[in-house]
Each structure stands twice: as C-alpha cells, then as structure tokens.
Design a protein around this motif. Sequence first.
Motif, mmCIF file in Angstrom:
data_model
loop_
_atom_site.group_PDB
_atom_site.id
_atom_site.type_symbol
_atom_site.label_atom_id
_atom_site.label_comp_id
_atom_site.label_asym_id
_atom_site.label_seq_id
_atom_site.Cartn_x
_atom_site.Cartn_y
_atom_site.Cartn_z
ATOM 1 N N GLU A 1 -2.472 -8.806 -1.131
ATOM 2 C CA GLU A 1 -2.576 -7.378 -1.492
ATOM 3 C C GLU A 1 -1.259 -6.916 -2.099
ATOM 4 O O GLU A 1 -1.234 -6.255 -3.138
ATOM 5 C CB GLU A 1 -2.881 -6.537 -0.243
ATOM 6 C CG GLU A 1 -3.231 -5.078 -0.557
ATOM 7 C CD GLU A 1 -2.066 -4.091 -0.551
ATOM 8 O OE1 GLU A 1 -2.300 -2.915 -0.859
ATOM 9 O OE2 GLU A 1 -0.925 -4.485 -0.260
ATOM 10 N N GLU A 2 -0.175 -7.332 -1.447
ATOM 11 C CA GLU A 2 1.147 -6.878 -1.879
ATOM 12 C C GLU A 2 1.518 -7.473 -3.242
ATOM 13 O O GLU A 2 2.478 -7.059 -3.861
ATOM 14 C CB GLU A 2 2.217 -7.252 -0.832
ATOM 15 C CG GLU A 2 1.911 -6.767 0.593
ATOM 16 C CD GLU A 2 2.158 -5.273 0.817
ATOM 17 O OE1 GLU A 2 2.401 -4.555 -0.171
ATOM 18 O OE2 GLU A 2 2.086 -4.844 1.988
ATOM 19 N N HIS B 1 -5.874 -6.168 4.574
ATOM 20 C CA HIS B 1 -5.052 -7.283 4.058
ATOM 21 C C HIS B 1 -4.142 -7.800 5.162
ATOM 22 O O HIS B 1 -3.537 -7.025 5.899
ATOM 23 C CB HIS B 1 -4.276 -6.893 2.801
ATOM 24 C CG HIS B 1 -3.088 -5.978 2.976
ATOM 25 N ND1 HIS B 1 -1.829 -6.440 3.299
ATOM 26 C CD2 HIS B 1 -2.960 -4.639 2.849
ATOM 27 C CE1 HIS B 1 -0.980 -5.416 3.356
ATOM 28 N NE2 HIS B 1 -1.649 -4.303 3.091
ATOM 29 N N ASP C 1 2.094 -2.076 8.187
ATOM 30 C CA ASP C 1 1.523 -2.528 6.911
ATOM 31 C C ASP C 1 1.453 -4.055 6.877
ATOM 32 O O ASP C 1 2.382 -4.690 6.472
ATOM 33 C CB ASP C 1 2.396 -1.972 5.779
ATOM 34 C CG ASP C 1 1.832 -2.273 4.408
ATOM 35 O OD1 ASP C 1 0.691 -2.740 4.314
ATOM 36 O OD2 ASP C 1 2.559 -2.043 3.415
ATOM 37 N N ASN C 2 0.439 -4.722 7.311
ATOM 38 C CA ASN C 2 -0.804 -4.158 7.709
ATOM 39 C C ASN C 2 -1.357 -4.909 8.925
ATOM 40 O O ASN C 2 -2.540 -5.227 9.004
ATOM 41 C CB ASN C 2 -1.782 -4.198 6.526
ATOM 42 C CG ASN C 2 -3.067 -3.484 6.809
ATOM 43 O OD1 ASN C 2 -3.108 -2.546 7.586
ATOM 44 N ND2 ASN C 2 -4.146 -3.966 6.224
ATOM 45 N N ASP D 1 -5.763 0.057 5.703
ATOM 46 C CA ASP D 1 -4.455 -0.399 5.240
ATOM 47 C C ASP D 1 -3.394 0.538 5.796
ATOM 48 O O ASP D 1 -3.220 1.641 5.310
ATOM 49 C CB ASP D 1 -4.436 -0.419 3.699
ATOM 50 C CG ASP D 1 -3.169 -1.070 3.160
ATOM 51 O OD1 ASP D 1 -2.311 -1.441 3.966
ATOM 52 O OD2 ASP D 1 -3.068 -1.199 1.929
ATOM 53 N N MET E 1 0.825 -1.188 0.000
ATOM 54 C CA MET E 1 0.000 0.000 0.000
ATOM 55 C C MET E 1 0.864 1.244 0.000
ATOM 56 O O MET E 1 2.050 1.213 0.213
ATOM 57 C CB MET E 1 -0.923 0.008 1.210
ATOM 58 C CG MET E 1 -0.241 -0.076 2.538
ATOM 59 S SD MET E 1 0.877 1.223 2.980
ATOM 60 C CE MET E 1 -0.258 2.584 2.924
HETATM 61 ZN ZN LIG Z 1 -0.803 -2.361 2.865
#
Ligand SMILES: [Zn+2]
Length: 567
Positions: A391-392, A336, A357-358, A419, A1
Amino acid sequence: MLRPLLLSAIALATLAACQREAAPPAEPAAPQTAVAPAASTHAFDPAIRAEDFADLVKTLSSDEFEGRGPGSPGEDKTVDYIKAQFERIGLKPGNGDSYFQTVPMTETTADESTSLKIDANGKPYDLKFGTDMVMGTRTGKSEVKIDGSDLVFVGYGVNAPEQKWNDYAGLDVKGKTVVMFVNDPGFHSKDESLFEGKRMTYYGRWTYKFEEAARQGAAAAIIVHDTEGASYGWDVVRGSWSGAQFDLRAADDPTPRLPAQGWITADVAKRLFADAGLDLAAEYKAANKRGFKAKPLNAKLSLDLKSKVTEKQSRNVIGVMPGSARPDEAIVYMAHWDHLGKHPEEAGDNIYNGAIDNATGVAGIIEVAGAFAAQQPKPQRSVVFLAVTLEESGLLGSKYYVAHPTIPLDKTVAVVNIDAMSVAGKTHDMTVVGFGSSELEDVLKPIADKQGRKLHAETHPEAGGFFRSDHFNFAKAGVPALYVDGGNDLVEGGVAAGEAAGKDYGDNRYHKPADEYDAATWKLDGTMDDLTAVYEVGRELSGSDKWPNWYAGNAFKAARDKMMQGK
Ligand SMILES: [Zn+2]
C-alpha cells in the motif's frame, strides 16, 4: 495512508510534507529460512475485544516484525502470523488452496540526467530533471524514445460522462503529448456546481489524468504543477518522482499505460505557453468553463528516457469464510499489512513499526473475522478477509487483487477498508471518507445511530483522502467501497481533544519510527465501537440479497452498472 483525523488537525501545508505518495519498500533481504511467528500465550475470544485487538497490534508492530517492509524478513513473519490467525479463526484459504497471493512488481528508476527537449515555435527548451520537470515511464521498458511529438493543451484532461464533460471531445491525440492542469474544473474556479467545487474528485487526481491520456492513445502526458491545485509544493513532486518508482508489471494491470508521463513546474509552463502561443493565466479561466475545447500548442516534444527496471514480489494474505447460502457472493474486508520497514542507515530507533498504520487495520479485520466465525446464524454470503501488501508503495497489493480477484468483482457486494484506526477513545461521531459516495452509507447510518454517533465527511475533502487507500482500486473497478474512521468529537474532551490527538499523531508518529503500540495512552473503547460498526455493516450485507450501488452522479457508478448488466 492519510488519516482523516490527522487531516482535520493539521494545516494543508503540513500535510504536503508527509505526502510522498509512493514510499519505497525495504530492500529484499538475502534468502533465509522462514521464522515461526511469535506465538501468543493469550486465549482469544471470538467477540470483538480490546485485549485481543491489543495483543494482535502489539505483535504485528513489535520490533521483531521489523516494520513489515515488503521483501524483508519482516514480510515472512507478518504474512505467516496473519495466516496463523486466519487458521485459528477457522477461515479457509482464500486463493485456491493457499492463503497467499503472490504480487509481482516492477521497480523503475529513471536516469535523472535525462533532459526533456521541447521546441516551442523555434525556441528550444532543454528541461532538467528535478528542477524543471520530472518524467517517468510505466511501460517497464528500459528505453523510451519520442521524437517531435506535437503538444496539445487539454485543459484538465477530464472525460467524465456523468458530468457531461469531455476535454478530449472531437480530438485525436494518438502519438501526441497532452499538457494539462492538476485538480479539476471546480477547484480553480471555486464553482460549487462544477466537480463539487473545492472538494477533490476522482478526476482531479493526477493518476486519473495519466490513465485517461493513455486510454486516449497519447504518447506522453505532462501535468502543469501548481501548489494549490496539487495541495503540495514542487518539492513533493520532485521527491516522489525521483529514485525508484513501484508498479505492477504492465501485464498484470488492465489499465493502459503511457510511454512517458511527468510534471513541469508552473514557471516553465508559463514561459512555454507564451512561446507556444497561449497565455497560461487566461487558460486557467478558459479550461474550467463548460464547452472548453482543447488547443494545440505550437510546440514539439522529444525525449530519450532511459530507466533501470527490476522485478520483485510480495504477498497478499487472503482468508475466506464461505457463505451458508450464497457462497459465490462476497463482502471483502481489507487492510494493508505493509509498512515502511527498517532503515539501518538511520541512527537511533530505525524500525518503522507502523502500529497505527496499519497494524490496527490488520488486527481489526482479524477481530471482525472472529466475530463472523462465532455469528449465528452464519453469514449467507461469503466474507473475504484480505490483508494486502505494498500500500505504502502505491496501493499495489490491492490493485493486483482487483486485477486477479479470487471472487469475481461482479459477485463482490462491497469492500470495507480499514487503514489506521483511531485510538483516542469514544466519539460522538464517525468520519466517512468520501462521504456521499454510495448506498453503503445507508447501511452504516442506522448502525451509527444505535451507537449515538453522527456520520460526516472528512475535514479536508480537497485533499482527496478517498483516493489514497486500497479501497480506491475496488472503486475504480466499480465495486462499492466504504472507508470510515473514528470521529473527531471525543466523548472526553470534545472536538478540541480529538483534533489535538490527531495533530499529535500527525506531527510525532505518522510514518515515523515512533508509530508504536502504547498501552499507557491508547484508548481502545472507541476503536471497538468502530470495529463493531464495520462488522455490523458486513453482517447486514452478508445476510441480505441486496446489492448497494454508488449514488447517482458518482464517478464509479457507470463501471458498476456495466458489470452488473443482465444480472
Ligand atoms: Zn495506511
């Protein structure tokens, strides 16, 4: 993010350096027996409470969880721990009788010895992977062949009915290769009346451009790189398109896909356009005028793209609190759980703990779930708690959920995504990423007022932060999404201190092993305000029969209106 607070504090040039948009997930480990998650000795309170939050973050970001890499033993520990927390709170399994939703994915690695051949008016181009171009396929096919496909320049490649703009008007690009600029017409023209000027809109994202080209039936699509328009240099494009690329299986993704897609450098584009009969500099002026018409390039593309394709899988975790009156309707809280895992090849501390994160977002939705469980009266609508994976690696867990929702999207009132929370202390303000998007902001505003906080946009809206976390997949499908962050204006120290904290995180911890829980420096009073605010948004919505929509003129409104027709 990409943290708004971070964006506010660092130059865009620095931003580019951390902009690899699809980081690789950890290699899957050999099968092993599941390890019971670390038991907490701590007694949780149902209220949103800093001690509980800190305990959750500490566990999720501990070395034992190995940086929560999808496919690693850290995944097993993480998803089991989240499930155990959902059970403690009394959430029901959110996917039939299971708390888990399997997310199958593909890993595609293009053969980088592939060259892209273009015949421009008789002049042959043999473009090399990495130096001149990058290219890939999302079809899951190990070989894609294109032979003599005509090139067409389609400006920004945008079809935006609500802006009355269509670069594909009257054009049939089936089997052709479309060539287009990055960003949107308002960016290069600096014209505030077009696509919100410098602010990046949905139509400026390269992902949108490829999806639109696929909907139009193109065989291939090429984006012309420019550093300003992309907000990052060619090195970032080369870096993120080299090596393994991650995606859902084509069968699990409703969006059409191109056989081949990629970028060319500005320098290649300049020569190619000239040889094929167009002046690149003049097109940067023509393409952002209303009524721009696509132009054929006197050129043909040929490509024989070989890729190595493998399939893997990970898991989303879903818990639900059924509504007391309208359980078929839902508010979704999402965060996430994945981060970058462990990198044994790196010397020193090589566990990417991802505390901010996160782990903060996951702890945040768990705390919010606790507050809902204790709430009287009970929520009338259901509340879904969704901890997504990958997500990453390109927002894949949320993309899969949106394609396979456990409560239909036309019954999903809103999604609230968390996030990377701020841990810098109380603020006089609150950042709404993509400010001015939906009526969810009207729900948030009186709540922020009550906290004495002003709402505002992120500091660098040209970087398109709204399109870079999981709620974006809901937005694309039409579901109104809220993505907020702690503000910049700290009660202790003001904006200068807030920006310094953001810069410190961006420079020293973001996507580094040093993103660790730190009891000594974290100030959680502001974080609790943020959580209280997002909880109250959901409390309001879950007790109401309202259906907030996108504001008029927003790119996602048409999709929402369409799904809600006749309801
Ligand atoms: Zn993130």
